[in-house]
Design a protein around this motif. Sequence first.
Motif, short mmCIF file in Angstrom:
data_model
loop_
_atom_site.label_atom_id
_atom_site.label_comp_id
_atom_site.label_asym_id
_atom_site.label_seq_id
_atom_site.Cartn_x
_atom_site.Cartn_y
_atom_site.Cartn_z
N VAL A 216 -6.18 -1.17 -6.55
CA VAL A 216 -6.15 -1.09 -5.08
C VAL A 216 -6.74 0.24 -4.62
O VAL A 216 -7.53 0.30 -3.66
CB VAL A 216 -4.70 -1.25 -4.56
CG1 VAL A 216 -4.63 -0.93 -3.07
CG2 VAL A 216 -4.20 -2.66 -4.82
N THR A 217 -6.39 1.34 -5.31
CA THR A 217 -6.92 2.65 -4.93
C THR A 217 -8.42 2.72 -5.15
O THR A 217 -9.17 3.22 -4.30
CB THR A 217 -6.22 3.75 -5.74
OG1 THR A 217 -4.81 3.68 -5.53
CG2 THR A 217 -6.72 5.13 -5.33
N GLY B 44 -10.11 0.85 -2.41
CA GLY B 44 -10.13 1.60 -1.15
C GLY B 44 -11.13 2.73 -1.16
O GLY B 44 -11.90 2.92 -0.19
N ILE C 105 -7.23 7.47 -0.04
CA ILE C 105 -8.25 6.71 0.69
C ILE C 105 -8.58 7.38 2.02
O ILE C 105 -9.75 7.38 2.45
CB ILE C 105 -7.78 5.26 0.90
CG1 ILE C 105 -7.63 4.58 -0.47
CG2 ILE C 105 -8.79 4.48 1.74
CD1 ILE C 105 -6.92 3.25 -0.43
N VAL D 151 0.86 -1.18 0.00
CA VAL D 151 0.00 0.00 0.00
C VAL D 151 0.90 1.23 0.00
O VAL D 151 1.63 1.49 0.96
CB VAL D 151 -0.93 0.02 1.23
CG1 VAL D 151 -1.81 1.27 1.20
CG2 VAL D 151 -1.79 -1.24 1.27
N TYR D 152 0.87 1.98 -1.09
CA TYR D 152 1.75 3.14 -1.25
C TYR D 152 1.18 4.36 -0.52
O TYR D 152 -0.03 4.44 -0.25
CB TYR D 152 1.95 3.45 -2.73
CG TYR D 152 2.62 2.33 -3.49
CD1 TYR D 152 4.00 2.14 -3.41
CD2 TYR D 152 1.88 1.46 -4.28
CE1 TYR D 152 4.62 1.11 -4.10
CE2 TYR D 152 2.49 0.42 -4.98
CZ TYR D 152 3.86 0.25 -4.88
OH TYR D 152 4.48 -0.77 -5.56
N PRO E 128 -1.82 -1.01 -8.47
CA PRO E 128 -2.05 0.17 -7.62
C PRO E 128 -3.35 0.91 -7.94
O PRO E 128 -4.04 1.39 -7.03
CB PRO E 128 -0.83 1.05 -7.91
CG PRO E 128 0.23 0.10 -8.36
CD PRO E 128 -0.49 -0.97 -9.10
N VAL E 129 -3.72 1.00 -9.23
CA VAL E 129 -4.96 1.69 -9.60
C VAL E 129 -6.17 0.92 -9.06
O VAL E 129 -7.10 1.51 -8.49
CB VAL E 129 -5.06 1.85 -11.13
CG1 VAL E 129 -6.41 2.45 -11.51
CG2 VAL E 129 -3.92 2.73 -11.65
N SER F 292 0.73 7.36 -1.62
CA SER F 292 -0.26 8.07 -2.43
C SER F 292 -1.64 7.42 -2.29
O SER F 292 -2.67 8.11 -2.23
CB SER F 292 0.17 8.08 -3.90
OG SER F 292 0.35 6.76 -4.39
N GLU F 293 -1.67 6.09 -2.24
CA GLU F 293 -2.94 5.38 -2.06
C GLU F 293 -3.52 5.67 -0.68
O GLU F 293 -4.73 5.89 -0.54
CB GLU F 293 -2.71 3.88 -2.24
CG GLU F 293 -2.27 3.48 -3.63
CD GLU F 293 -1.81 2.04 -3.72
OE1 GLU F 293 -1.45 1.61 -4.82
OE2 GLU F 293 -1.81 1.34 -2.67
N GLN F 294 -2.65 5.69 0.33
CA GLN F 294 -3.12 6.01 1.67
C GLN F 294 -3.77 7.38 1.74
O GLN F 294 -4.84 7.56 2.33
CB GLN F 294 -1.95 5.96 2.67
CG GLN F 294 -1.50 4.57 3.06
CD GLN F 294 -0.38 4.64 4.08
OE1 GLN F 294 0.80 4.77 3.72
NE2 GLN F 294 -0.73 4.58 5.34
N VAL G 138 -7.19 -2.74 1.84
CA VAL G 138 -6.17 -1.74 1.53
C VAL G 138 -5.58 -1.23 2.85
O VAL G 138 -5.85 -0.13 3.29
CB VAL G 138 -6.74 -0.56 0.71
CG1 VAL G 138 -5.60 0.33 0.21
CG2 VAL G 138 -7.56 -1.07 -0.46
#
Length: 341
Positions: free
Chosen positions: A259-260, A263, A17, A9-10, A256-257, A12-14, A152
């Motif tokens: 996953v985002t 989330g 979300i 979990v990067y 990643p997309v 940017s994703e955190q 996520v």
Amino acid sequence: MAVDNQTVVYISEQIVILISCALSFLGSLLIICTYIIWPDLRTTPRTLLVFLSVADFLSAGSYAYGVWSVFESNSVDCVVQGAISTFANTSSFFWTVSIAIYLYILIVKSNQSVADSFVLCFHVISWGIPLGITVAALALGRIGYDASEVSVGWCWVRIQAPDHVLWMLLTGKIWEFLAYLTLPVLYILIKKHIHRAHAALSEYRPILACSPLSQSLSNMADRKLTLIPIIFIALRIWSTVRFVLMLADSPARQNPVLVTLHGVGNTFQGAANCIMFVLFTQPIRSRLSTMLCCCSCRVGSGASLIPSNTPNHSGLCLDVETPSQPEDTPNTSPRGWPDGC
């Protein structure tokens, strides 16, 4: 499945979300607060919406904690967070379907007494079943670290449990699949009934049916009944895609997309409900606008520096009495269907 396969979990994703969690948290809180502040606008559908918002409120808070923490083991706070999010998320599914069932009975069957009699059943099912499933999962040690394979950062079902797929179904996925099927069917039936009723009204009372108010109410109801299932599916489908990819052991589940999107979809439901609630509920919208106007006027005019007994001739919403106006009441359609339900 080995924990070595955990999804990264990067940052940017955190961030994305967590913003979604905050919007959902605030949106759910706004729905709850307006229900408390304005008792004259309380209807049974809005009461059901408040209970859905309570579930979304808990869900957004627990997800935010999980995304912020990005757990890496079966710690105590991981299990607690997983239990709360499991209960709240499952409860949200049940309340979403319960509202659709209530509106179907109220509008299509035209029987409010029967619809109201189901409210107690909705409470028993929407709180009781998720609570029972969560307690059972906790007792059997199935809630815990899932390596972000179908989450996520937050905890859900322990990925190392031999029957983790079964518990993923019981603690969310099976109810999600049922909601995908139930919501579109119920809202299509409601839309068809409203269209038939409007057509009948056009035949027998063409002037009333063609009035701007009647057309506006019909169009608003049509848009809302279309958006509710579409938004629900559009938000939730990404978690379903990742679940299917996990079953297929596909590395695409770690994209990643995707996953985002997963989330945001899981955490934005409360905000989406709030946006539709404000946009399609005229009394709430007008009162919120008035409140915001008065607050900005007070700040801009320096109201705190003006004595309370000073006459106000500027129309800046200061502390003066104005001629009483009739309270806004919930709009209803020509057949008495509540606006904003």
